[in-house]
Design an enzyme around this catalytic site. Sequence first.
Site, mmCIF file in Angstrom:
data_model
loop_
_atom_site.group_PDB
_atom_site.id
_atom_site.type_symbol
_atom_site.label_atom_id
_atom_site.label_comp_id
_atom_site.label_asym_id
_atom_site.label_seq_id
_atom_site.Cartn_x
_atom_site.Cartn_y
_atom_site.Cartn_z
ATOM 1 N N HIS A 64 0.882 -1.165 0.000
ATOM 2 C CA HIS A 64 0.000 0.000 0.000
ATOM 3 C C HIS A 64 0.924 1.221 0.000
ATOM 4 O O HIS A 64 2.009 1.171 0.564
ATOM 5 C CB HIS A 64 -0.871 0.046 1.252
ATOM 6 N N ASP A 67 2.587 2.190 3.140
ATOM 7 C CA ASP A 67 3.564 1.235 3.656
ATOM 8 C C ASP A 67 4.972 1.599 3.223
ATOM 9 O O ASP A 67 5.921 1.406 3.965
ATOM 10 C CB ASP A 67 3.278 -0.185 3.156
#
Length: 138
Positions: A64, A67
Amino acid sequence: MKDWLRFSVVYWHTFRNRMSDPFGMGTAVRPWEDGTDSVDNAQNRARVAFEFMEKLGAPFYAFHDRDVAPEGATLKETNKNLDAVVKVLKAEQKRSGVKLLWGTACLFAHPRYAHGRRRVATRTCLRLRRRRRRRRLR
């Protein structure tokens, strides 16, 4: 099995999860982390991640956006942070041969998404979500 399944290292679970539980603080020890949520730390983490994936022989990874890169104070700063880390990710992909299985916008971790992915509380939040999703499609 690799003809049927695409095994990957998922960035959040492997490199961002603090390994905490309801009974206490996180226990993950990551010596490469400098304790900041900086772009430099995120770029270093990306290099470590690819070293790990190479050692495992993992052909793919997934992430993501939050992240791999820190969120900035504005959408412009957030995108700048992501672009800086993506340069490292692309270079590491090219060097290692590890491929991206999927990368997407994290539309659940921030409090602005507390009402769910599809039920956005404000127009500002809706516009931000649309811009982030549009950017991921490029």
